[in-house]
Design an enzyme around this catalytic site. Structure first.
Site, PDB file in Angstrom:
ATOM      1  N   SER A 193       0.811  -1.217   0.000  1.00  0.00           N
ATOM      2  CA  SER A 193       0.000   0.000   0.000  1.00  0.00           C
ATOM      3  C   SER A 193       0.843   1.264   0.000  1.00  0.00           C
ATOM      4  O   SER A 193       0.496   2.251  -0.656  1.00  0.00           O
ATOM      5  CB  SER A 193      -0.943   0.001   1.199  1.00  0.00           C
ATOM      6  N   HIS A 198       0.797   4.454   4.406  1.00  0.00           N
ATOM      7  CA  HIS A 198       0.140   5.104   3.281  1.00  0.00           C
ATOM      8  C   HIS A 198       0.630   6.535   3.087  1.00  0.00           C
ATOM      9  O   HIS A 198       0.973   6.947   1.977  1.00  0.00           O
ATOM     10  CB  HIS A 198      -1.372   5.092   3.494  1.00  0.00           C
TER      11      HIS A 198
END
Length: 298
Positions: A200, A246
Site C-alpha cells: 500500500s 500510506h
C-alpha cells in the site's frame, strides 16, 4: 591500286563503376565516379552513389526517442517492471500461504519479541524488513485475500502508464522508495512493536506520482484525485490500517514525481538521478536515528 583499312573508334563509352556492363554519363557528385540509375541516390545537389550515401550516414546521429519527462522510450510497450512487481507480490503471497513464518520473518516490525522468544525487528539489525514488507500481504484477518487483490489491481491500473512515461529504472525507484518511505514513517512515529505488511505504501506513492506528473504534463487528473480521496478515507476510517505506511509512501512518491516532472531540461539527468539518491540518503538517516533511540547498543 591502293586499299584503305578502317579502324574502329577508340573513344570508350563510360560505364557504371559497380556495373561495368551498363553505359552511363551520370557521375556521383561526391566521388565523381560514374553511376547507373540503380546506383543513384538523390542528394541535395545531383546524385550520389550508394557508398557515398552510406559513408555520409555514419556521421549522422539518430535522435533517441524520449518520453515527455525525458526518459529513453522503451523499445517495447510491455510494462515489464509492473508485471514483475505483481509477480513478486503474488509469489510472496503464495509463500505466506505455505508458512506463517514468512510473515514473521519479513514483515515490517520496529522491535518486539518474536514467537521463538528472541527479540527481532529493524532496531535489532533486521533492516531488510523495511523493503520486504512491501511485497507481503495479509492472508487472513480483516481483509484477507482482498488486501492483495486490491493492491495488485491498483498497481495494474496505474503502473503501466507511469512506467511508460518515466522509463523502467525511474519507475522502479519510485515504487521501491515509496514503499520504503511508508515503512520508515511507521518506524519513526509508530510504537516499536507496530507491524505492517502490504504494497500500500508503494501504491500510494504511485497514486501521488500520477497526480503530480499529470499536473506537470497538463493531463486530466480527476480520476486519480477520486482514487486518492477514497483511499485516504479508507485509511483513516477503517481500523487496523497503517496510516503511516500510506502517508509515507504518498509523500515520497509525490516528491520524486515533482523532481521527475518539473526538472529543468538542461539539468534533467542530474535531477532524475539526484532525487532518488537524496531520498534514499534521507530515509537511511531517519532509520539510523530511530535505531539509535530504540537500541543504542546496535
Amino acid at each position: 591500286m591502293s586499299t584503305e583499312q578502317s579502324h574502329p573508334s577508340e573513344t570508350s563509352v563510360p560505364t557504371c563503376y559497380r556495373h561495368p556492363g551498363r553505359e552511363t554519363y551520370v557521375r556521383c557528385t561526391r566521388c565523381d565516379r560514374y553511376i547507373c540509375p540503380e546506383c543513384m541516390r538523390d542528394a541535395a545537389v545531383g546524385h550520389q552513389c550508394v557508398e557515398c550515401v552510406r559513408e555520409g550516414n555514419r556521421g549522422v546521429r539518430t535522435a533517441v526517442p524520449r518520453t515527455p519527462v525525458g526518459a529513453r522510450a522503451a523499445a517495447s510497450t510491455t510494462p515489464v517492471v509492473t508485471y514483475t512487481l505483481i509477480g513478486a507480490c503474488v509469489a510472496a503471497y503464495l509463500a505466506e500461504l505455505a508458512s506463517w513464518n514468512v510473515v514473521w520473518e519479513f514483515m515490517m516490525l520496529g522491535r518486539a519479541i518474536m514467537p521463538d522468544g528472541e527479540v527481532g525487528g529493524v532496531a535489532e539489525g533486521e533492516w531488510y524488513r523495511l523493503f520486504t514488507a512491501m511485497f507481503l500481504h495479509q492472508r487472513g484477518g480483516t481483509f484477507g485475500v482482498t488486501h492483495i487483490l486490491f493492491n495488485m489491481w491498483l498497481l495494474w491500473a496505474v503502473g503501466p502508464a507511469l512506467e511508460q512515461v518515466l522509463g523502467r529504472w525511474r519507475f522502479l525507484a519510485l515504487y521501491v522508495l515509496s514503499g520504503l518511505g511508508g515503512s520508515v514513517l511507521l518506524y519513526m512515529v509508530g510504537a516499536p512493536q507496530s507491524s505492517a505488511v502490504g504494497a500500500s505504501g508503494a501504491i500510494f506513492g504511485l497514486l501521488g506520482a500520477y497526480f503530480v506528473l499529470g499536473r506537470a504534463l497538463g493531463r486530466p487528473v480527476g480520476s486519480i484525485v477520486f482514487l486518492l480521496v477514497i483511499n485516504l478515507v479508507i485509511t483513516f476510517s477503517v481500523p487496523n490500517i497503517s496510516w503511516e505506511g500510506h502517508v509515507g509512501g504518498l509523500v515520497v512518491g509525490a516528491a520524486l514525481a515533482a523532481a521527475y516532472g518539473y526538472a529543468p531540461s538542461a539539468r534533467r539527468n542530474l535531477f532524475h538521478i539526484g532525487a532518488p539518491v537524496l531520498v534514499f540518503v534521507l530515509l537511511t538517516a531517519l532509520v539510523l536515528l530511530r535505531t539509535a533511540e530504540l537500541n543504542p547498543t546496535l
